[in-house]
Write a protein that holds these residues in place. Structure first.
Motif, PDB file in Angstrom:
ATOM      1  N   LEU A   6       4.532 -12.075  -3.143  1.00  0.00           N
ATOM      2  CA  LEU A   6       4.666 -11.417  -4.430  1.00  0.00           C
ATOM      3  C   LEU A   6       3.270 -11.328  -5.054  1.00  0.00           C
ATOM      4  O   LEU A   6       2.621 -12.339  -5.292  1.00  0.00           O
ATOM      5  N   ILE A   7       2.818 -10.110  -5.276  1.00  0.00           N
ATOM      6  CA  ILE A   7       1.463  -9.887  -5.783  1.00  0.00           C
ATOM      7  C   ILE A   7       1.562  -9.400  -7.222  1.00  0.00           C
ATOM      8  O   ILE A   7       2.257  -8.422  -7.503  1.00  0.00           O
ATOM      9  N   GLN A   8       0.880 -10.082  -8.112  1.00  0.00           N
ATOM     10  CA  GLN A   8       0.991  -9.748  -9.533  1.00  0.00           C
ATOM     11  C   GLN A   8      -0.247  -9.045 -10.080  1.00  0.00           C
ATOM     12  O   GLN A   8      -0.215  -8.480 -11.160  1.00  0.00           O
ATOM     13  N   LYS A   9      -1.360  -9.130  -9.312  1.00  0.00           N
ATOM     14  CA  LYS A   9      -2.525  -8.383  -9.786  1.00  0.00           C
ATOM     15  C   LYS A   9      -3.277  -7.803  -8.583  1.00  0.00           C
ATOM     16  O   LYS A   9      -3.270  -8.365  -7.483  1.00  0.00           O
ATOM     17  N   ASN A  35      -4.909 -11.361   4.996  1.00  0.00           N
ATOM     18  CA  ASN A  35      -4.324 -12.623   5.419  1.00  0.00           C
ATOM     19  C   ASN A  35      -2.999 -12.394   6.154  1.00  0.00           C
ATOM     20  O   ASN A  35      -2.181 -13.295   6.295  1.00  0.00           O
ATOM     21  N   LYS A  36      -2.803 -11.126   6.601  1.00  0.00           N
ATOM     22  CA  LYS A  36      -1.625 -10.741   7.390  1.00  0.00           C
ATOM     23  C   LYS A  36      -0.310 -10.816   6.629  1.00  0.00           C
ATOM     24  O   LYS A  36       0.745 -11.093   7.218  1.00  0.00           O
ATOM     25  N   ALA A  37      -0.372 -10.576   5.350  1.00  0.00           N
ATOM     26  CA  ALA A  37       0.867 -10.582   4.583  1.00  0.00           C
ATOM     27  C   ALA A  37       1.343  -9.157   4.308  1.00  0.00           C
ATOM     28  O   ALA A  37       0.586  -8.192   4.412  1.00  0.00           O
ATOM     29  N   ILE A  38       2.616  -9.050   3.967  1.00  0.00           N
ATOM     30  CA  ILE A  38       3.208  -7.841   3.395  1.00  0.00           C
ATOM     31  C   ILE A  38       3.266  -8.121   1.891  1.00  0.00           C
ATOM     32  O   ILE A  38       3.642  -9.217   1.473  1.00  0.00           O
ATOM     33  N   CYS A  39       2.901  -7.128   1.086  1.00  0.00           N
ATOM     34  CA  CYS A  39       2.832  -7.367  -0.356  1.00  0.00           C
ATOM     35  C   CYS A  39       4.066  -6.822  -1.059  1.00  0.00           C
ATOM     36  O   CYS A  39       4.458  -5.677  -0.839  1.00  0.00           O
ATOM     37  N   VAL A  40       4.678  -7.658  -1.888  1.00  0.00           N
ATOM     38  CA  VAL A  40       5.767  -7.204  -2.755  1.00  0.00           C
ATOM     39  C   VAL A  40       5.152  -7.006  -4.127  1.00  0.00           C
ATOM     40  O   VAL A  40       4.593  -7.954  -4.690  1.00  0.00           O
ATOM     41  N   ILE A  41       5.235  -5.784  -4.649  1.00  0.00           N
ATOM     42  CA  ILE A  41       4.612  -5.565  -5.960  1.00  0.00           C
ATOM     43  C   ILE A  41       5.573  -4.881  -6.921  1.00  0.00           C
ATOM     44  O   ILE A  41       6.419  -4.097  -6.499  1.00  0.00           O
ATOM     45  N   ALA A  98       6.428  -0.430 -14.462  1.00  0.00           N
ATOM     46  CA  ALA A  98       7.005  -0.640 -13.126  1.00  0.00           C
ATOM     47  C   ALA A  98       8.481  -0.288 -13.158  1.00  0.00           C
ATOM     48  O   ALA A  98       9.163  -0.511 -14.160  1.00  0.00           O
ATOM     49  N   GLU A  99       8.946   0.291 -12.053  1.00  0.00           N
ATOM     50  CA  GLU A  99      10.366   0.663 -11.938  1.00  0.00           C
ATOM     51  C   GLU A  99      11.131  -0.316 -11.072  1.00  0.00           C
ATOM     52  O   GLU A  99      12.328  -0.474 -11.195  1.00  0.00           O
ATOM     53  N   CYS A 100      10.415  -0.912 -10.121  1.00  0.00           N
ATOM     54  CA  CYS A 100      11.105  -1.705  -9.100  1.00  0.00           C
ATOM     55  C   CYS A 100      10.066  -2.539  -8.366  1.00  0.00           C
ATOM     56  O   CYS A 100       8.863  -2.336  -8.540  1.00  0.00           O
ATOM     57  N   TYR A 101      10.570  -3.435  -7.540  1.00  0.00           N
ATOM     58  CA  TYR A 101       9.679  -4.093  -6.596  1.00  0.00           C
ATOM     59  C   TYR A 101       9.662  -3.284  -5.297  1.00  0.00           C
ATOM     60  O   TYR A 101      10.712  -2.805  -4.852  1.00  0.00           O
ATOM     61  N   ALA A 102       8.480  -3.133  -4.721  1.00  0.00           N
ATOM     62  CA  ALA A 102       8.377  -2.385  -3.468  1.00  0.00           C
ATOM     63  C   ALA A 102       7.553  -3.190  -2.471  1.00  0.00           C
ATOM     64  O   ALA A 102       6.685  -3.983  -2.864  1.00  0.00           O
ATOM     65  N   LEU A 103       7.867  -2.983  -1.197  1.00  0.00           N
ATOM     66  CA  LEU A 103       7.109  -3.631  -0.120  1.00  0.00           C
ATOM     67  C   LEU A 103       5.991  -2.695   0.315  1.00  0.00           C
ATOM     68  O   LEU A 103       6.244  -1.547   0.689  1.00  0.00           O
ATOM     69  N   PHE A 104       4.772  -3.180   0.287  1.00  0.00           N
ATOM     70  CA  PHE A 104       3.640  -2.425   0.804  1.00  0.00           C
ATOM     71  C   PHE A 104       2.984  -3.240   1.912  1.00  0.00           C
ATOM     72  O   PHE A 104       2.921  -4.468   1.841  1.00  0.00           O
ATOM     73  N   GLY A 105       2.486  -2.546   2.915  1.00  0.00           N
ATOM     74  CA  GLY A 105       1.786  -3.276   3.960  1.00  0.00           C
ATOM     75  C   GLY A 105       1.120  -2.339   4.932  1.00  0.00           C
ATOM     76  O   GLY A 105       1.368  -1.137   4.940  1.00  0.00           O
ATOM     77  N   ARG A 106       0.270  -2.887   5.742  1.00  0.00           N
ATOM     78  CA  ARG A 106      -0.204  -2.144   6.904  1.00  0.00           C
ATOM     79  C   ARG A 106       0.987  -2.017   7.835  1.00  0.00           C
ATOM     80  O   ARG A 106       1.834  -2.907   7.867  1.00  0.00           O
ATOM     81  N   SER A 107       1.045  -0.932   8.554  1.00  0.00           N
ATOM     82  CA  SER A 107       2.267  -0.776   9.352  1.00  0.00           C
ATOM     83  C   SER A 107       2.018   0.012  10.630  1.00  0.00           C
ATOM     84  O   SER A 107       0.990   0.661  10.792  1.00  0.00           O
ATOM     85  N   TYR A 108       2.958  -0.082  11.543  1.00  0.00           N
ATOM     86  CA  TYR A 108       2.922   0.673  12.802  1.00  0.00           C
ATOM     87  C   TYR A 108       3.398   2.090  12.557  1.00  0.00           C
ATOM     88  O   TYR A 108       4.120   2.349  11.606  1.00  0.00           O
TER      89      TYR A 108
END
Lengths: 731, 731
Positions: B638-641, B651-657, B721-731
């Motif tokens: 969970l990323i807040q800023k 650090n190989k994480a997926i970010c929830v923002i 903000a409208e919602c939480y979304a998953l952001f990340g590097r992806s295949y």
């Protein structure tokens, strides 16, 4: 798009070679019949054209339909002088209103323009659209067997002359259309003295039309209902097409030679897969998936093999907007796709046997007339590819698989087949030898190759270097013995052709998605709501009892449809048993079971449903197989002298002959039988006068008198016979 | 065939842009290093080249092998001055003998010729052949991080200059090769003072090679055994490739982007099919088969849709030797193939719902780097296509299918996924909205779209006129609500990446073709034949007991292989349980069970085998899922800023923002995250510095603090903000 010259080739292939077909008369483009007559006036007509040619008009009409309906034009082919009153015609065809089609419809649908429209424009209609076209032929054309009729071969600047029989043969040769309708416009006019319509008496005295009724009897007319109009015995191609489309098995597709397999047919394939996949697993064959793309370098590695397939290979040359550096083929079969990797994986005798199978699609871009299930440009199949150390193992496996294929036909589809070995001429390109099962289509008297299983010998293993060191002799290289074997969706077509009848499909019980359809019957306005409910409940209880016993049953409880409509609906689809439950049945705690194959009724007490229906399904299967077996046996004629050969073929038989087993003789049999058929018999477009090919050398030779060396002679050439072989016209 | 200019594009894509790469120095073609030096002498070198360039030699050598083995060349990339003694090298590589390759091998295998050979010739090796190549890099090249090294970009008339790190990055970027071997030739020479070999001391004083051992530790050398050499954590791409090929799941194929799915992997797909097909049948979905060919007219009918696919469509333009009149596409997906027929079949609300599915192959000619299972030009999938009267039905089905997809991953593959909805930017081309399940690959920290299920809305039904009359309102036209949904063989790749370890594959028990491998152990020369037989019998009895209990068990009773060899063999293939039975176990009526996932041992009495193994298989499944679930959860941060966003990615994480759900902001996130990564961090070819994309908006938002209107702000743009979304590097 067809061109005039390819059309003329097509006509020649249909043996339509009347005066003028091969070299059309050239003239200025015309827009109507008056101009046309003027253009031809004084021109020298082709040699064969005797008498005054008949001029025709070809009208394209458009019925008024809701917008959600697809375009469904009506093409009228009539003599110029016939009064083709559109109001009467609309009434006869049960259409709301008929108007002349606009230029967009002519160009979009028939790829033609005003003035150039002729029956030959039909060949330009996309396959997917064909079933929407109604073709109307003036009865005076049908009746006029002597005159030469003038038509444009796609362009209005040329004219060819054909006889009416040839015109009709051409129309019948086209796939995907409903049967054409013969209309007596004179009779229509007298019948329909609608106030708005002018009295439409024939204008010309030359009309000697047969009554429409007679014409219609010879060529069944059709209005587009759910049922089958064409008769299996009279017009087999139309019958086949109608059965497939109206039973919801198949839909025509807008890429020629490709078809949509709908769930009703796909379930048959699914059943075959389940059975066969289970059996080959027992033989330790494993499933896998190879790419469908083949590089040309690999495809062309086995010379004999590629010679067999090259003309039918489809090539991908572009991706997105880029040209590929090298064209890539779509697999027509996977020998050359797989075997380079067999060479890599097989390093030691311990890597043998290698047994792989895949269920996939393959592409063979046939230029012959496509036919649903039997000859399609893409089809589904399984292909097994095994490699062994010893010849004996490959021999045994090729036969074991062949037996499984026979069991698919007999035990699932109730279709009898003959196991045998192909002649050298007919074997698979690149094989050591090919075994096959051969079926028989009674309606056409033609044989059909139902599946093949090949011993490839060491041909491919030498080409691809699939070799190991002999485990017994040091430094001795042994090439693998290989097999390949395939069974395709052709199975479905054979099943339909063998069992279907004039009411539609007859589904063998073991592959039918629905085995029993339960229909509530006999409910009238006088029945109370409770009575209705009781009957509906009884239907669902019956279905549940069957389902619990592993039988695939469903209730057709649709409102707003009569029982009669439902009977017809499920008969066309061939559901093996219809179970009726009405008020009286309810009282008697009984049901009425109607067999689709024989259309016979029996009464089954509710208490015995599961057990009796289960055994009835088996009985139906056995009866269907027995009937087809008897029919095939009765039409496998032992022929002892050549004079009987062609007459037997013409009588729709497959010929069993003592044979010398030489390719030259096989060629001779084909040529002679083709020639003699053409000479002796009237042309019949439904049973084409093709020559006979060898189907197989049956493994069971015991049914015939023993071959005596030096005594038994080949029926065709008189040389020593080696074996009995099956010859016949074939698909 | 690669050309010099496309090679340079490839290098640019790898960010190899050293001096001279973009504009090679042109000169006369050369055949050897002496000529080459002469050619460059006096030429002005590219700006960036500082110091004297290092000249290299690239040698192609051929080991002596039995003829049945495939060609397995050795490429040596060395400084010109290094003494590359072939005898020592052969000894080191455990090869019989090494000779210079002839011109045929150079042209056939590397598509090059003498003088032009360089490391870049590797990109010309067919994918199928790559695993046979041994690449040897001179340790003095590896050690020399400063100099510019001269190479030919495929042609000997050009020279480019790269640094050693760039050379190694290039080699690693190539798919299908074994890891390269770093060799210290000086050390080799001192070690192998073979009589025939001349003393091979370094000739040049500039050599400051690290010891070979250190180099080898950084870049694991390999001799071609059955095991996995690459470490998952160090060199993920090589690890993945080795696991797939050495576990016999996959074989590289000679058409780029296409792969052979071998039985060991195909069984996984088979298990998925069986489960999913059974589930959708319960939802009344029926299987069918549509053609893979699409006419361009139909393909291009839905504009948004085709824009999404056009660049990847493969076109058939030729059949046999004839050009087709119109190019025909291979389906990338079947919306436009099917829906014209949906329009035909759906005439009334009674024809709804229509629910069809097909298991088939599709083609997407990607130009990005292909990757087995994850991105391939042909792949297998199922595609479901349903049409409903009401929006609600389409909504419900899209979600019901998504849940089934999640169950495939969790219940069969033991892989956790997150259910959610795609952003507008990431939705399927032409869809109303797209739902997806998203997985996570811990080794790379990248998200992966695991399957998608679309509510197509009425977009396609309006385009294809799939409409009925409203059953409730006369003359009101209703367009159908449609769904489409697909699950592909990508499943297999995700499974391998998530569970595999440095010993190879770890198979989730429910999809493993073999769940238990029984291995006779502890037999030595001192055991009698009876004792041997007793152990073998015990193994087969154990397997039988397991098979009778529905467990897929096999005995590995191959002679001539040690238990250790067999342990390794089945560990690489990931069989969930190894059951060992030796003389002592026999005495104690016990067995040793070794779990593949944890490599822990337990003892199971023979009498309780079936029951205990069965429950152990479930435990293994649950443990694997739990472990992967914990790993995924720990890496969803969970990323807040914004300042924490890129460090989390790195650090190989997926970010929830908390997110504003705007496309412009999504674009910004991608750009900013890509830029900041490149600025802040050292370049790492294994974890590419791509920007972050939105993966999904998870359906379960309850795991995060509630979004407060007007208070909770988007992490990137600061808007509401409208919602939480998953952001990340992806295949």
């Amino acid at each position: 798009m067809t061109t005039a010259s390819t059309l003329i080739e097509q006509l020649a292939a249909l043996k339509i070679t009347s005066a003028g077909v091969t070299s059309p008369v050239q003239h200025n483009a015309v827009e109507n019949v008056a101009d046309w007559k003027a253009e031809l006036n004084g021109k020298s007509l082709p040699d064969g054209v005797t008498g005054a040619p008949v001029f025709t008009k070809t009208l394209v009409l458009k019925p008024k339909l809701p917008k959600s309906q697809p375009t469904s034009p009506v093409m009228v082919i009539a003599k110029d002088e016939t009064d083709t009153n559109m109001t009467s015609l609309a009434k006869e065809l049960k259409l709301k209103e008929l108007r002349f089609a606009n230029a967009d419809l002519l160009s979009g649908f028939f790829a033609t323009e005003k003035g150039s429209v002729s029956p030959f424009s039909l060949s330009q209609v996309a396959e997917a659209d064909r079933s929407n076209v109604t073709i109307v032929v003036d009865s005076t054309i049908v009746a006029d067997s002597e005159s030469y009729i003038a038509f444009h071969p796609l362009v209005s600047s040329q004219t060819i002359f054909v006889k009416s029989s040839e015109l009709l043969a051409y129309i019948k040769s086209l796939n995907g259309f409903k049967s054409y309708v013969v209309v007596d416009f004179a009779e229509l006019a007298s019948k329909n003295s609608a106030p708005a319509a002018a009295p439409a008496a024939p204008k010309a005295s030359s009309q000697k039309a047969k009554p429409a009724a007679a014409a219609a009897a010879a060529e069944p007319t059709t209005t587009n209902t759910d049922g089958i109009q064409a008769l299996k015995e009279d017009d087999f191609p139309s019958w086949y097409q109608q059965v497939l489309t109206r039973s919801d098995m198949l839909e025509y597709y807008d890429v020629s030679g490709c078809y949509i397999i709908r769930p009703w047919a796909f379930h048959v394939w699914d059943s075959i897969q389940t059975f066969f996949d289970g059996e080959i697993r027992k033989l330790k064959v494993k499933n896998c998936s190879f790419p469908m793309f083949v590089s040309s370098r690999v495809l062309e590695r086995e010379k004999d093999h590629i010679e067999g397939f090259a003309p039918e290979v489809a090539w991908v040359t572009k991706a997105g907007s880029s040209d590929l550096e090298e064209p890539i083929a779509l697999r027509p079969t996977s020998e050359t796709v797989m075997y380079p990797y067999y060479a890599k994986w097989i390093r030691s005798h311990r890597d043998l046997p290698l047994r792989l199978n895949q269920w996939c699609n393959v592409v063979r871009w046939e230029f012959k007339n496509p036919q649903p299930f039997l000859r399609t440009r893409e089809f589904l199949w399984q292909e097994g590819h095994c490699a062994y150390l010893h010849e004996r193992e490959a021999d045994e496996e090729a036969r074991a698989i062949l037996t499984l294929y026979r069991r698919v036909y007999e035990e699932l589809l109730a279709v009898p087949v003959v196991e045998g070995r192909k002649s050298e001429k007919e074997k698979f390109a690149g094989a050591h030898y090919t075994t096959s099962i051969e079926g028989y289509i009674p309606a056409t008297g033609r044989g059909i190759q139902a599946a093949t299983s090949h011993n490839l010998g060491q041909n491919f293993s030498k080409m691809f270097d699939i070799a190991v060191e002999d485990p017994d002799v040091t430094a001795k290289k042994l090439y693998a013995w290989q097999t390949s074997w395939g069974l395709s969706t052709r199975t479905i077509g054979v099943m339909v052709m063998v069992h279907g009848d004039n009411k539609g499909l007859v589904m063998p019980p073991r592959v039918s998605e629905i085995q029993v359809i339960v229909i509530p019957c006999g409910i009238t306005v006088k029945h109370s709501d409770e009575q209705r409910k009781a009957i509906h409940d009884a239907c669902h209880d019956a279905a549940k009892a069957l389902i619990d016993a592993g039988i695939r049953a469903e209730v057709d409880d649709r409102e707003n449809y009569s029982p009669g409509f439902k009977f017809n609906h499920w008969e066309v689809r061939g559901v093996p048993i219809r179970l009726e439950i009405g008020p009286k049945d309810l009282e008697k705690k009984s049901t009425v079971a109607v067999r689709r194959d024989k259309l016979t009724k029996s009464f089954i007490p509710v208490s015995e449903l599961a057990q009796q229906v289960s055994s009835l399904l088996d009985t139906i299967h056995n009866d269907m197989l027995a009937k087809a077996t008897a029919e095939f046996a009765a039409n496998r004629k032992l022929i002892q002298k050549w004079e009987d050969f062609v007459p037997a073929l013409n009588n729709k038989a497959i010929c069993v002959i003592p044979w010398c087993n030489r390719e030259a003789c096989e060629d001779e049999i084909k040529t002679r039988s083709a020639n003699e058929t053409t000479l002796g018999q009237p042309e019949d477009s439904r049973a084409p006068s093709m020559g006979a090919k060898s189907l197989c050398i049956p493994y069971d030779q015991s049914a015939y008198p023993p071959i005596k060396a030096g005594e038994t002679k080949c029926v065709q050439c008189g040389k020593d016979a080696e074996c009995y072989a099956l010859f016949g016209r074939s698909y």
